[in-house]
Design a protein around this motif. Structure first.
Motif, short mmCIF file in Angstrom:
data_model
loop_
_atom_site.label_atom_id
_atom_site.label_comp_id
_atom_site.label_asym_id
_atom_site.label_seq_id
_atom_site.Cartn_x
_atom_site.Cartn_y
_atom_site.Cartn_z
N SER A 76 -13.17 51.30 -65.53
CA SER A 76 -12.24 50.21 -65.28
C SER A 76 -13.03 49.00 -64.81
CB SER A 76 -11.21 50.59 -64.20
OG SER A 76 -10.41 51.67 -64.63
N LEU A 77 -12.68 47.85 -65.35
CA LEU A 77 -13.32 46.59 -64.94
C LEU A 77 -12.28 45.74 -64.23
CD1 LEU A 77 -15.97 44.98 -65.07
CD2 LEU A 77 -15.13 43.93 -67.17
N LEU A 78 -12.57 45.38 -63.00
CA LEU A 78 -11.69 44.55 -62.18
C LEU A 78 -12.10 43.09 -62.34
CD1 LEU A 78 -9.54 44.19 -59.90
CD2 LEU A 78 -11.40 44.60 -58.28
N LEU A 79 -11.16 42.26 -62.77
CA LEU A 79 -11.42 40.86 -63.04
C LEU A 79 -10.46 39.98 -62.26
CD1 LEU A 79 -11.59 41.19 -66.93
CD2 LEU A 79 -13.56 40.97 -65.41
N GLN A 80 -10.87 38.76 -62.03
CA GLN A 80 -9.95 37.77 -61.47
C GLN A 80 -9.94 36.56 -62.39
OE1 GLN A 80 -10.59 36.43 -57.44
NE2 GLN A 80 -8.47 35.77 -57.24
N PRO A 81 -9.04 36.54 -63.36
CA PRO A 81 -9.00 35.45 -64.34
C PRO A 81 -8.74 34.11 -63.68
CG PRO A 81 -7.63 37.29 -65.02
CD PRO A 81 -7.99 37.52 -63.60
N THR A 82 -9.23 33.06 -64.30
CA THR A 82 -9.00 31.71 -63.79
C THR A 82 -7.82 31.06 -64.47
OG1 THR A 82 -10.58 30.85 -65.41
CG2 THR A 82 -11.44 31.39 -63.23
N ILE A 83 -7.09 31.84 -65.28
CA ILE A 83 -5.92 31.32 -65.98
C ILE A 83 -4.69 32.08 -65.53
CG2 ILE A 83 -7.23 30.62 -68.00
CD1 ILE A 83 -6.27 33.16 -69.38
N GLY A 84 -3.54 31.65 -65.97
CA GLY A 84 -2.30 32.31 -65.60
C GLY A 84 -2.22 33.72 -66.16
N ILE A 85 -1.49 34.58 -65.46
CA ILE A 85 -1.38 35.97 -65.87
C ILE A 85 -0.73 36.10 -67.24
CG2 ILE A 85 0.87 36.44 -64.85
CD1 ILE A 85 -2.21 38.75 -64.75
N GLU A 86 0.09 35.10 -67.62
CA GLU A 86 0.74 35.17 -68.94
C GLU A 86 -0.28 35.05 -70.06
OE1 GLU A 86 0.60 30.92 -67.60
OE2 GLU A 86 1.24 32.82 -66.72
N ASP A 87 -1.39 34.35 -69.82
CA ASP A 87 -2.45 34.24 -70.82
C ASP A 87 -3.38 35.44 -70.79
OD1 ASP A 87 -1.74 31.69 -71.91
OD2 ASP A 87 -2.47 30.78 -70.07
N ALA A 88 -3.43 36.12 -69.66
CA ALA A 88 -4.34 37.25 -69.52
C ALA A 88 -3.96 38.43 -70.41
CB ALA A 88 -4.39 37.70 -68.07
N VAL A 89 -2.75 38.40 -71.01
CA VAL A 89 -2.36 39.49 -71.90
C VAL A 89 -3.32 39.59 -73.09
CG1 VAL A 89 0.06 39.39 -71.24
CG2 VAL A 89 -0.73 38.03 -73.17
N HIS A 90 -3.99 38.48 -73.40
CA HIS A 90 -4.95 38.52 -74.51
C HIS A 90 -6.07 39.51 -74.25
CE1 HIS A 90 -3.09 35.17 -76.55
NE2 HIS A 90 -3.22 34.39 -75.50
N ILE A 91 -6.32 39.85 -73.00
CA ILE A 91 -7.47 40.71 -72.72
C ILE A 91 -7.27 42.11 -73.26
CG2 ILE A 91 -6.80 41.62 -70.45
CD1 ILE A 91 -9.75 40.99 -69.61
N THR A 92 -6.01 42.55 -73.42
CA THR A 92 -5.77 43.88 -73.97
C THR A 92 -6.22 43.96 -75.42
OG1 THR A 92 -3.91 44.25 -72.48
CG2 THR A 92 -4.03 45.65 -74.43
N THR A 93 -5.80 42.99 -76.22
CA THR A 93 -6.20 43.00 -77.63
C THR A 93 -7.69 42.74 -77.77
OG1 THR A 93 -5.38 40.72 -77.73
CG2 THR A 93 -3.96 42.43 -78.61
N ALA A 94 -8.23 41.85 -76.94
CA ALA A 94 -9.67 41.57 -77.00
C ALA A 94 -10.46 42.81 -76.64
CB ALA A 94 -10.03 40.42 -76.07
N THR A 95 -10.00 43.56 -75.64
CA THR A 95 -10.70 44.77 -75.24
C THR A 95 -10.73 45.79 -76.36
OG1 THR A 95 -10.09 44.45 -72.91
CG2 THR A 95 -10.72 46.67 -73.57
N ALA A 96 -9.63 45.92 -77.09
CA ALA A 96 -9.59 46.86 -78.21
C ALA A 96 -10.66 46.52 -79.24
CB ALA A 96 -8.20 46.84 -78.86
N VAL A 97 -10.82 45.23 -79.53
CA VAL A 97 -11.84 44.81 -80.49
C VAL A 97 -13.24 45.07 -79.95
CG1 VAL A 97 -12.83 42.82 -81.68
CG2 VAL A 97 -10.35 43.09 -81.58
N ILE A 98 -13.47 44.69 -78.70
CA ILE A 98 -14.80 44.87 -78.10
C ILE A 98 -15.20 46.35 -78.09
CG2 ILE A 98 -16.02 44.79 -75.87
CD1 ILE A 98 -14.47 42.12 -75.37
N VAL A 99 -14.30 47.21 -77.66
CA VAL A 99 -14.63 48.63 -77.59
C VAL A 99 -14.82 49.20 -78.99
CG1 VAL A 99 -13.79 50.90 -76.86
CG2 VAL A 99 -13.44 48.92 -75.40
N ALA A 100 -13.97 48.82 -79.93
CA ALA A 100 -14.12 49.31 -81.31
C ALA A 100 -15.45 48.89 -81.91
CB ALA A 100 -12.97 48.80 -82.17
#
Length: 261
Positions: A76-100
């Motif tokens: 698990s990676l703990l992050l503190q984004p500098t943007i609103g939490i509504e934009d942070a949803v992108h991290i789920t799809t980005a993570t899938a690509v990075i891990v794949a």
């Protein structure tokens, strides 16, 4: 595979990332839960939490994630984004690509992405991703985000309820460095966290999708609906064509998609 090592993981982080907190455990209930506990105590991020085993690994919608000792990566990676939490949803799809990308590079396995965030190989789930926001009880202050990743590297035996849907990557002993794979994924996630509004990864997300162009079904309000997956929009929503010909966009966390039999 090799023994998990905080020193080896840190040594393979980019120079700018070497100062992050790195915590390695033999066993733990859940790396996501530990990340949330430590955030509430210290408010320090980013931090990486890795364990050789989870006794209470979790997936989306409260499901458990089977995490036996010595056969997978549970991080698990703990992050503190500098943007609103509504934009942070992108991290789920980005993570899938990075891990794949890294699974393909390290193992040669042609893993694909089942919307939203599961990785599949030969119709079996080999990796799950769970992204959670951590808010203050009074909802004040900037939120943190925990990105949990579970990869079945060499897991072969699963509980009966998972045997039909879960699988492993078939990694043989001594052929893969877990520490290297963890460090590479971490470096890329930290880079993405610096600019979460960069959606350039979406091209690969679409290419790796195992649902586009296929008949699917999903549950909405306890009703089973059949549809055809058409595209994935810039926000990660799944565009589907319903049986009546209308088009609908399914949003993250709204439904569960299963490939039609």
């Amino acid at each position: 595979m090799n023994t998990l090592s905080k020193e080896e993981i840190r040594a393979q982080l980019l120079e700018k990332n070497k100062g992050i907190g790195v915590y390695v455990y033999d066993t733990i209930d859940s790396t996501n839960d530990e990340a949330k506990r430590q955030w509430k105590e210290s408010k320090k991020a980013p931090c990486l939490f890795v364990s050789d085993e989870q006794t209470g690994g979790r997936g989306r919608r409260g499901r458990s994630f089977y995490s036996p000792k010595g056969t997978g990566i549970y991080m698990s990676l703990l992050l503190q984004p500098t943007i609103g939490i509504e934009d942070a949803v992108h991290i789920t799809t980005a993570t899938a690509v990075i891990v794949a990308r890294h699974i393909r590079a390290f193992t040669g396995a042609d893993v694909g992405i089942k919307w939203v965030n599961d990785l599949y190989l030969s119709d079996k789930k080999v990796c799950g991703i769970l992204t959670e926001a951590v808010m203050e009880p009074d909802m004040t202050g900037p939120p943190a985000v925990v990105v949990g990743i579970g990869i079945n590297l060499s897991t072969e035996v699963f509980p009966e309820e998972l045997a039909e849907i879960a699988g492993g990557l078939g990694v043989k002993e001594g052929t893969l460095s877990q520490n290297s794979l963890i460090a590479r994924i971490t470096n890329d996630l930290l880079a993405f966290a610096e600019n979460m509004q960069d959606c350039s990864y979406m091209e690969d997300y679409r290419k790796m999708s195992i649902v586009l162009g296929r008949e699917i079904r999903y549950n909405e309000g306890n009703v089973l609906i059949r549809a055809r997956a058409l595209d994935i929009d810039s926000e990660g929503g799944l565009m589907v064509e319903l049986e009546n010909g209308s088009v609908k966009v399914l949003k993250t966390g709204e439904i569960t998609v299963r490939l039609a039999e």
